[in-house]
Design an enzyme around this catalytic site. Structure first.
Site, mmCIF file in Angstrom:
data_model
loop_
_atom_site.group_PDB
_atom_site.id
_atom_site.type_symbol
_atom_site.label_atom_id
_atom_site.label_comp_id
_atom_site.label_asym_id
_atom_site.label_seq_id
_atom_site.Cartn_x
_atom_site.Cartn_y
_atom_site.Cartn_z
ATOM 1 N N ARG A 1 51.532 12.078 35.270
ATOM 2 C CA ARG A 1 52.956 11.371 35.809
ATOM 3 C C ARG A 1 52.427 10.743 37.207
ATOM 4 O O ARG A 1 51.239 10.708 37.617
ATOM 5 C CB ARG A 1 53.923 12.651 36.049
ATOM 6 N N ASP A 44 45.184 17.005 33.310
ATOM 7 C CA ASP A 44 46.194 17.253 34.649
ATOM 8 C C ASP A 44 46.450 18.738 33.996
ATOM 9 O O ASP A 44 46.315 19.201 32.932
ATOM 10 C CB ASP A 44 47.357 16.559 34.194
ATOM 11 N N ASP A 83 42.340 21.685 35.735
ATOM 12 C CA ASP A 83 42.685 22.636 36.912
ATOM 13 C C ASP A 83 41.504 22.308 37.913
ATOM 14 O O ASP A 83 40.554 22.963 37.805
ATOM 15 C CB ASP A 83 42.811 23.837 36.376
ATOM 16 N N ASN A 120 42.410 11.038 41.346
ATOM 17 C CA ASN A 120 43.852 10.660 41.705
ATOM 18 C C ASN A 120 44.457 12.157 41.901
ATOM 19 O O ASN A 120 45.385 12.332 42.976
ATOM 20 C CB ASN A 120 44.483 9.932 40.758
ATOM 21 N N TYR A 164 48.014 18.366 53.961
ATOM 22 C CA TYR A 164 47.944 17.015 53.176
ATOM 23 C C TYR A 164 46.915 16.003 53.739
ATOM 24 O O TYR A 164 46.148 15.216 53.184
ATOM 25 C CB TYR A 164 49.198 16.696 52.529
ATOM 26 N N LYS A 199 43.320 14.198 52.826
ATOM 27 C CA LYS A 199 43.205 13.001 52.581
ATOM 28 C C LYS A 199 42.298 12.079 53.480
ATOM 29 O O LYS A 199 41.431 11.422 53.014
ATOM 30 C CB LYS A 199 44.573 11.947 52.465
ATOM 31 N N THR A 256 57.242 11.830 45.015
ATOM 32 C CA THR A 256 57.580 11.616 46.314
ATOM 33 C C THR A 256 59.423 11.816 46.221
ATOM 34 O O THR A 256 59.868 11.704 47.225
ATOM 35 C CB THR A 256 57.290 10.026 46.910
#
Length: 255
Positions: free
Chosen positions: A21, A42, A68, A95, A162, A166, A200
Site C-alpha cells: 500500500r 509486506d 516481516d 521502502n 522515526y 530515517k 499519512t
C-alpha cells in the site's frame, strides 16, 4: 525522469519492500507499467495478494511474498524466494518502514517503541540490502534506492524514533555505496516530503498545512511525484550516481 526510466526498465528484476500500500504500492505499479518484473513483500498479506492479483490480471509480471522486516529469517527467505522467482535481482527499493512514535515528545517515548522502529526501519533496511547483495552483484547493473524522509533533514518534532531511523538510513546509504561500489552496485536515497497516502492519514491537519505553506511548489505531494525519481535511480541513466540523497518534497527542504 519517469519517461527516461520507462524506456530503460523493461525486463528489470526489482524487489520492493513494503509494497502492499501507500508509496510502496505506487512504486510497484510504476515499475510494472515500465515493464519491470517485480516481487514485493509486506506484512499486510491480504493487501499484498490483492495488489499482485490486480496487476497480474493487467498483464504485468508482479508477485507478492510475505515479509516481516523485524524477523531476520523472514528477510532472508523473502530475498531468496524473490530472486528465485525472477531468476535474479537487478534493483531493490528499501521502502518498508513504521512510524509508531508520532505525536509523542522524546521524553514520552517508550523504549519498546524506539526498538521496534529501529528494528524495522534501520536493521531491516540493512538486512535486506546484504541479503540482496550477491544477486545485485551478479546482475552487473545492481541498484538500491533507500526511502528516507525529509523529516530527518528538518528535524520534525514529536516524531523522534522515526526521524532518527530515517537519518540512519541516509548515513547507511553513504556507507553502503562505498562498500557495494566494488561490486558495481549503486546505492542512493530519496527523502520524500509528506505524501498523500493511506499511511499519512493520521497526520494532523496542521502538519499538512505546514508542509503546504513551506513548499516552493504550493500543492499537495502525491505518490507519482516520488515514483519518477526512484525509477530514474534504478535505470542505466543513473549508473554513475551513487551515495547521494535526493530530497523529493516540492522544495520544502533544499539541499
Amino acid at each position: 525522469m519517469r519517461e527516461i526510466a520507462q524506456t530503460a526498465l523493461a525486463g528489470r528484476r526489482v524487489i520492493v519492500t513494503g509494497g502492499a500500500r501507500g508509496l510502496g504500492a505506487a512504486f510497484v505499479q510504476a515499475l510494472a507499467e515500465a515493464g519491470a518484473r517485480v516481487t514485493f513483500g509486506d506484512v499486510l498479506h491480504d493487501a499484498g495478494v490483492a495488489l499482485a492479483e490486480t496487476l497480474s490480471q493487467q498483464g504485468h509480471d508482479v508477485g507478492y511474498l510475505p515479509l516481516d522486516l523485524a524477523d531476520p529469517d523472514s528477510v532472508n527467505a523473502f530475498v531468496e524466494a524473490a530472486a528465485q522467482r525472477m531468476g535474479g535481482v537487478d534493483g531493490l527499493i528499501n521502502n518498508a518502514a513504521i512510524t509508531n512514535s508520532g505525536g509523542k515528545l522524546a521524553s514520552e517515548l517508550a523504549v519498546q517503541t524506539w526498538d521496534a522502529v529501529m528494528n524495522v526501519n534501520v536493521r531491516g533496511t540493512w538486512l535486506v540490502s546484504i541479503a540482496a547483495q550477491r544477486w545485485l552483484r551478479e546482475s552487473g547493473r545492481g541498484a538500491i534506492v533507500n526511502i528516507a524522509s525529509d523529516t530527518a533533514l528538518w528535524g520534525a518534532p514529536k516524531l523522534l524514533a522515526y526521524v532518527a531511523s530515517k537519518g540512519a538510513v541516509v548515513a547507511m546509504t553513504h556507507s553502503l555505496a562505498r562498500e557495494f561500489g566494488a561490486d558495481g552496485i549503486t546505492v542512493n536515497a530519496i527523502a520524500p516530503g509528506l505524501t498523500e497516502v493511506e499511511a499519512t492519514a493520521y497526520v494532523p491537519a496542521e502538519r499538512h498545512a505546514y508542509y503546504l505553506e513551506g513548499r516552493a511548489l504550493r500543492r499537495p505531494q502525491m505518490p507519482e511525484d516520488v515514483t519518477g525519481p526512484v525509477l530514474f535511480l534504478l535505470s542505466d541513466a543513473a549508473r554513475f550516481v551513487t551515495g547521494q540523497l535526493l530530497p523529493v518534497n516540492g522544495g520544502f527542504v533544499m539541499k
